[in-house]
Design a protein around this motif. Structure first.
Motif, PDB file in Angstrom:
ATOM      1  N   VAL A  44       1.773   1.504 -16.137  1.00 52.54           N
ATOM      2  CA  VAL A  44       3.167   1.919 -15.948  1.00 52.54           C
ATOM      3  C   VAL A  44       4.085   0.884 -16.574  1.00 52.54           C
ATOM      4  CG1 VAL A  44       2.717   3.232 -13.845  1.00 52.54           C
ATOM      5  CG2 VAL A  44       3.296   0.814 -13.673  1.00 52.54           C
ATOM      6  N   ALA A  45       5.237   1.367 -17.039  1.00 53.79           N
ATOM      7  CA  ALA A  45       6.202   0.483 -17.689  1.00 53.79           C
ATOM      8  C   ALA A  45       7.396   0.197 -16.795  1.00 53.79           C
ATOM      9  CB  ALA A  45       6.660   1.119 -19.002  1.00 53.79           C
ATOM     10  N   PHE A  46       7.259   0.478 -15.485  1.00 53.10           N
ATOM     11  CA  PHE A  46       8.364   0.267 -14.552  1.00 53.10           C
ATOM     12  C   PHE A  46       7.850  -0.514 -13.356  1.00 53.10           C
ATOM     13  CE2 PHE A  46       6.494   4.485 -14.049  1.00 53.10           C
ATOM     14  CZ  PHE A  46       5.989   4.411 -12.756  1.00 53.10           C
ATOM     15  N   ASP A  47       8.766  -0.898 -12.477  1.00 57.32           N
ATOM     16  CA  ASP A  47       8.392  -1.632 -11.270  1.00 57.32           C
ATOM     17  C   ASP A  47       7.733  -0.653 -10.291  1.00 57.32           C
ATOM     18  OD1 ASP A  47       8.170  -2.996  -8.898  1.00 57.32           O
ATOM     19  OD2 ASP A  47      10.250  -3.694  -8.849  1.00 57.32           O
ATOM     20  N   LEU A  82       6.677  -0.994  -7.273  1.00 55.94           N
ATOM     21  CA  LEU A  82       7.148  -1.060  -5.887  1.00 55.94           C
ATOM     22  C   LEU A  82       8.508  -0.397  -5.727  1.00 55.94           C
ATOM     23  CD1 LEU A  82       6.066  -4.592  -4.597  1.00 55.94           C
ATOM     24  CD2 LEU A  82       5.013  -2.363  -4.157  1.00 55.94           C
ATOM     25  N   GLU A  83       9.352  -0.499  -6.740  1.00 54.40           N
ATOM     26  CA  GLU A  83      10.639   0.192  -6.685  1.00 54.40           C
ATOM     27  C   GLU A  83      10.420   1.705  -6.653  1.00 54.40           C
ATOM     28  OE1 GLU A  83      14.770   0.547  -9.290  1.00 54.40           O
ATOM     29  OE2 GLU A  83      13.396  -1.132  -9.617  1.00 54.40           O
ATOM     30  N   ARG A  84       9.507   2.164  -7.490  1.00 58.22           N
ATOM     31  CA  ARG A  84       9.172   3.593  -7.507  1.00 58.22           C
ATOM     32  C   ARG A  84       8.556   4.001  -6.170  1.00 58.22           C
ATOM     33  NH1 ARG A  84       8.976   8.939  -8.884  1.00 58.22           N
ATOM     34  NH2 ARG A  84       7.033   9.658  -9.767  1.00 58.22           N
ATOM     35  N   ALA A  85       7.658   3.175  -5.644  1.00 55.29           N
ATOM     36  CA  ALA A  85       6.991   3.492  -4.381  1.00 55.29           C
ATOM     37  C   ALA A  85       7.983   3.581  -3.235  1.00 55.29           C
ATOM     38  CB  ALA A  85       5.907   2.452  -4.079  1.00 55.29           C
ATOM     39  N   LEU A  86       8.950   2.680  -3.201  1.00 55.53           N
ATOM     40  CA  LEU A  86       9.929   2.700  -2.121  1.00 55.53           C
ATOM     41  C   LEU A  86      10.778   3.961  -2.184  1.00 55.53           C
ATOM     42  CD1 LEU A  86      11.175   1.312   0.308  1.00 55.53           C
ATOM     43  CD2 LEU A  86      12.693   0.069  -1.254  1.00 55.53           C
ATOM     44  N   ALA A  87      11.191   4.363  -3.378  1.00 60.04           N
ATOM     45  CA  ALA A  87      11.980   5.586  -3.514  1.00 60.04           C
ATOM     46  C   ALA A  87      11.181   6.802  -3.062  1.00 60.04           C
ATOM     47  CB  ALA A  87      12.431   5.750  -4.965  1.00 60.04           C
ATOM     48  N   LEU A  88       9.907   6.846  -3.409  1.00 57.99           N
ATOM     49  CA  LEU A  88       9.044   7.954  -2.992  1.00 57.99           C
ATOM     50  C   LEU A  88       8.880   7.979  -1.470  1.00 57.99           C
ATOM     51  CD1 LEU A  88       6.333   7.515  -5.760  1.00 57.99           C
ATOM     52  CD2 LEU A  88       7.728   9.575  -5.475  1.00 57.99           C
ATOM     53  N   ALA A 109       2.914  14.613   0.085  1.00 60.64           N
ATOM     54  CA  ALA A 109       2.615  14.312  -1.312  1.00 60.64           C
ATOM     55  C   ALA A 109       3.485  13.159  -1.807  1.00 60.64           C
ATOM     56  CB  ALA A 109       2.818  15.552  -2.178  1.00 60.64           C
ATOM     57  N   TRP A 110       4.762  13.160  -1.436  1.00 61.90           N
ATOM     58  CA  TRP A 110       5.644  12.046  -1.805  1.00 61.90           C
ATOM     59  C   TRP A 110       5.149  10.732  -1.199  1.00 61.90           C
ATOM     60  CZ3 TRP A 110      10.125  12.398  -4.874  1.00 61.90           C
ATOM     61  CH2 TRP A 110      10.507  13.698  -5.237  1.00 61.90           C
ATOM     62  N   ALA A 111       4.762  10.780   0.075  1.00 54.69           N
ATOM     63  CA  ALA A 111       4.292   9.565   0.745  1.00 54.69           C
ATOM     64  C   ALA A 111       2.977   9.074   0.141  1.00 54.69           C
ATOM     65  CB  ALA A 111       4.122   9.834   2.237  1.00 54.69           C
ATOM     66  N   ALA A 112       2.067  10.007  -0.139  1.00 55.79           N
ATOM     67  CA  ALA A 112       0.783   9.624  -0.728  1.00 55.79           C
ATOM     68  C   ALA A 112       0.983   8.987  -2.096  1.00 55.79           C
ATOM     69  CB  ALA A 112      -0.128  10.847  -0.832  1.00 55.79           C
ATOM     70  N   LEU A 113       1.887   9.546  -2.898  1.00 57.23           N
ATOM     71  CA  LEU A 113       2.149   8.972  -4.216  1.00 57.23           C
ATOM     72  C   LEU A 113       2.769   7.582  -4.089  1.00 57.23           C
ATOM     73  CD1 LEU A 113       1.969   9.455  -7.245  1.00 57.23           C
ATOM     74  CD2 LEU A 113       4.208  10.570  -7.146  1.00 57.23           C
ATOM     75  N   ALA A 114       3.613   7.376  -3.076  1.00 59.49           N
ATOM     76  CA  ALA A 114       4.158   6.035  -2.829  1.00 59.49           C
ATOM     77  C   ALA A 114       3.040   5.038  -2.562  1.00 59.49           C
ATOM     78  CB  ALA A 114       5.129   6.082  -1.648  1.00 59.49           C
ATOM     79  N   LEU A 115       2.085   5.421  -1.736  1.00 54.90           N
ATOM     80  CA  LEU A 115       0.962   4.533  -1.427  1.00 54.90           C
ATOM     81  C   LEU A 115       0.112   4.257  -2.662  1.00 54.90           C
ATOM     82  CD1 LEU A 115       0.047   6.118   2.006  1.00 54.90           C
ATOM     83  CD2 LEU A 115       0.860   3.786   1.665  1.00 54.90           C
ATOM     84  N   VAL A 116      -0.049   5.259  -3.503  1.00 53.05           N
ATOM     85  CA  VAL A 116      -0.829   5.085  -4.738  1.00 53.05           C
ATOM     86  C   VAL A 116      -0.143   4.076  -5.661  1.00 53.05           C
ATOM     87  CG1 VAL A 116      -1.485   6.285  -6.858  1.00 53.05           C
ATOM     88  CG2 VAL A 116      -2.026   7.292  -4.651  1.00 53.05           C
ATOM     89  N   TYR A 117       1.182   4.198  -5.821  1.00 57.60           N
ATOM     90  CA  TYR A 117       1.878   3.224  -6.663  1.00 57.60           C
ATOM     91  C   TYR A 117       1.872   1.830  -6.041  1.00 57.60           C
ATOM     92  CZ  TYR A 117       3.529   6.416 -10.258  1.00 57.60           C
ATOM     93  OH  TYR A 117       3.572   7.284 -11.317  1.00 57.60           O
TER      94      TYR A 117
END
Length: 589
Positions: free
Chosen positions: A395-398, A400-406, A374-382
């Motif tokens: 979204v009001a944030f970066d 790709l930064e969120r995706a990398l953390a996920l 689920a974390w990986a899928a959400l990263a791909l979605v972002y």
């Protein structure tokens, strides 16, 4: 009780108890948690309990280096929790009679060694004539225990004994960690019936048992499935009816089949049946040459092919389960169903699905925080916010930064699962860190060399860089392993033909790409038609492209550059777009 400072069982008894745990089939823990348990026990026995900290465990057991930070990487805490659950389950099943017990209290990693109370009770005494006393009855044992334990302890013990007895009689399957997680996620349970051996040579080579074991092992690598173990299949025997198996085990799916031989070949016929309805969902036959010296390798290869068809994304189980989502509100999806919905979105990149997919996965990582996929899928979605410009203002944030953390969290939770590496691969690619992107994909393939999605991702992006000699074999293998995966991966085949001037072949490959919401579908179609002088069809594709991206002519070059496409390929695509009728201003490439 014993730890580093208090007296307790002798070290020899503790080590004997440790070996009994580690070799028991009832200790259902990963190989690295076997190492974890051995490490903390040996450190304690050697007088180094004070050194057992998250940092030292991470380096000694989980191959982390000096840069390890437990605040960022929670692997030790997560695996300690799983190890505690495995020990708890072990002592309620195969280890219930162990005289010495090993536990790891919460809040630390130093083990405690205790002597089971019943082991301290007096043994039966022989009578004066030398006749051994009768072993005490269960009732007399409880009576004797009552002198040692408070009544609430007796009641708890009776409940545990009754539960274990019911489980051993087969009336109640014991809930393993995997089973508990599967129940929470409502992921499907699969039982493999022991394959029937149809002739004497199949029996002589024990092909039924061998292939059944290999299929179960291969299925078990798919963490979204709960797979009944080999012992279950072997105890049920060959030819068990699918309906009876499903009812007995509450299985969602039954995989069954038969195996036969000719003088030079093995033939397996296998089918998948819906455990609830008895509906036949899928069947396939597989053949392989008989080479007695390589029979184990042959069985493993056949098993891999079966499991690729059944269990991987877009396989038979996926197709059945995703159909069942029709008409169900996303708010009612289980965690597993949220990931299924992601795969449906990912297959065609349908922007209309994006909000519900993202919201469902956001809910899942809160409700089910250990669910790595689920974390990986959400990263791909972002990442798709950037890759395809889907709802950029949402979204009001970066992103790709969120995706990398996920993605990094997904890899920490499940270092052997491929989807986290796939997410890292895409995020680094979109951040223009090409080498790190390729390194992430290769790290995933080192752990999952047969994963079709990673093979296709790496192969396709090597082709975008113009490295066709390296990329095309990976793409070919990916589609051989999973023909049903997203058609956009065929872009690599298309570009190889297009750049080589094989225009008819290029069009054939382009038309296999059917993601209508993906602008590169229409780019490929348009330039392939234009090369062949089919101008009306090229113009129609340009119209579809502009419906998705009205200003694409002005930003075609920068869009391709943002995807790390090789300069010579960008020049060829831009030339094709101009021939198709799109106004692309001159730009330095």
């Amino acid at each position: 009780m014993s730890d580093a400072t208090s007296p307790g069982p002798p070290a020899e008894a503790i080590r004997e108890a440790l070996e009994h745990i580690l070799t028991s089939k009832d200790f259902d823990a990963s190989e690295r948690n076997h190492r974890f348990l051995r490490h903390v026990v040996e450190e304690t026995l050697d007088g180094r309990a004070d050194r057992i900290k998250g940092y030292s465990v991470a380096m000694a057991v989980f191959d982390r280096d000096e840069s390890f930070d437990p605040q960022i990487d929670p692997i030790v805490r997560i695996e300690a929790s799983r190890l505690r659950r495995a020990l708890d389950r072990y002592y309620l099943t195969g280890g219930q009679d162990d005289a010495v017990r090993v536990t790891i209290p919460k809040g630390g990693y130093v083990p405690i060694f205790t002597v089971r109370e019943a082991a301290d009770l007096p043994d039966p005494v022989d009578d004066p004539a030398g006749v051994p006393a009768e072993p005490p009855s269960p009732r007399s044992r409880i009576s004797r225990l009552s002198r040692w334990l408070p009544w609430h302890g007796i009641l708890a013990l009776v409940a545990i004994v009754a539960l274990v007895a019911i489980w051993r009689l087969g009336a109640l399957p014991w809930p393993s960690d995997t089973q508990t997680e599967t129940t929470r996620r409502q992921g499907p349970a699969v039982v493999v019936a022991l394959l029937e051996e149809r002739d004497a040579d199949a029996t002589r080579l024990r092909l039924g048992t061998g292939l059944t074991r290999e299929i179960i092992a291969a299925l078990s690598r798919h963490k979204n499935l709960f797979v009944f173990g080999t012992d279950t299949s072997l105890e049920l025997g060959p030819g068990s009816g699918a309906g009876a198996l499903a009812r007995q085990l509450s299985a969602d799916y039954v995989l069954s089949g038969s195996i036969s031989t000719t003088p030079d070949r093995i033939r397996l016929l296998v089918s998948l049946v819906d455990g609830k309805t008895g509906r036949h969902l899928w069947s396939q036959s597989y053949e392989s040459p008989v080479i007695p010296a390589r029979i184990v390798d042959t069985q493993a290869e056949i098993a891999r092919r079966v499991v690729d068809s059944v269990a991987q994304p877009y396989g038979a189980i996926y197709e059945d389960k995703v159909t069942g989502l029709t008409g169900k509100a996303p708010e009612q999806f289980s965690s597993y169903e949220c990931v299924l919905q992601f795969y449906a979105y990912w297959r065609r990149t349908e922007s209309a699905l994006y909000p519900s997919v993202r919201d469902c996965l956001e809910r899942t990582i809160v409700d089910d925080p250990d669910y790595a996929d689920a974390w990986a899928a959400l990263a791909l979605v972002y990442a798709d916010l950037v890759r395809f410009g889907i709802q950029p203002a949402s979204v009001a944030f970066d992103p790709l930064e969120r995706a990398l953390a996920l993605a990094q969290r997904a890899v920490v939770l499940a270092p052997d699962a491929p989807l986290g590496y796939q997410a890292q691969h895409l995020v680094f690619w979109l951040r223009h860190d090409v080498e790190q992107s390729f390194a992430a994909a290769r790290a995933g393939l080192a752990r999952n060399p047969n994963n079709a999605e990673l093979l296709a991702d790496l192969g396709g992006r090597l082709c975008l860089r113009g490295q066709f000699a390296d990329g095309l074999p990976l793409l070919t293998e990916a589609f051989a392993r999973n023909p049903g995966q997203p058609s956009i991966y065929r872009l690599g085949f298309f570009l190889a033909h297009y750049m080589a001037g094989r225009d008819e072949d290029a069009l054939t490959e382009a038309l296999k790409i059917d993601q209508r919401d993906n602008r590169f579908t229409h780019v490929a179609h348009a330039i392939a038609y234009a090369r062949l002088g089919r101008n009306d069809e090229a113009a129609a594709e340009i119209d579809l492209l502009l419906q998705l991206s009205p200003d694409y002519g002005d930003r075609a070059v920068t869009d391709l550059q943002a995807r790390n496409v090789a300069p010579e390929i960008i020049r060829a695509i831009v030339d094709g777009l101009r021939k198709a009728g799109l106004n692309v201003p001159p730009a330095g490439i």
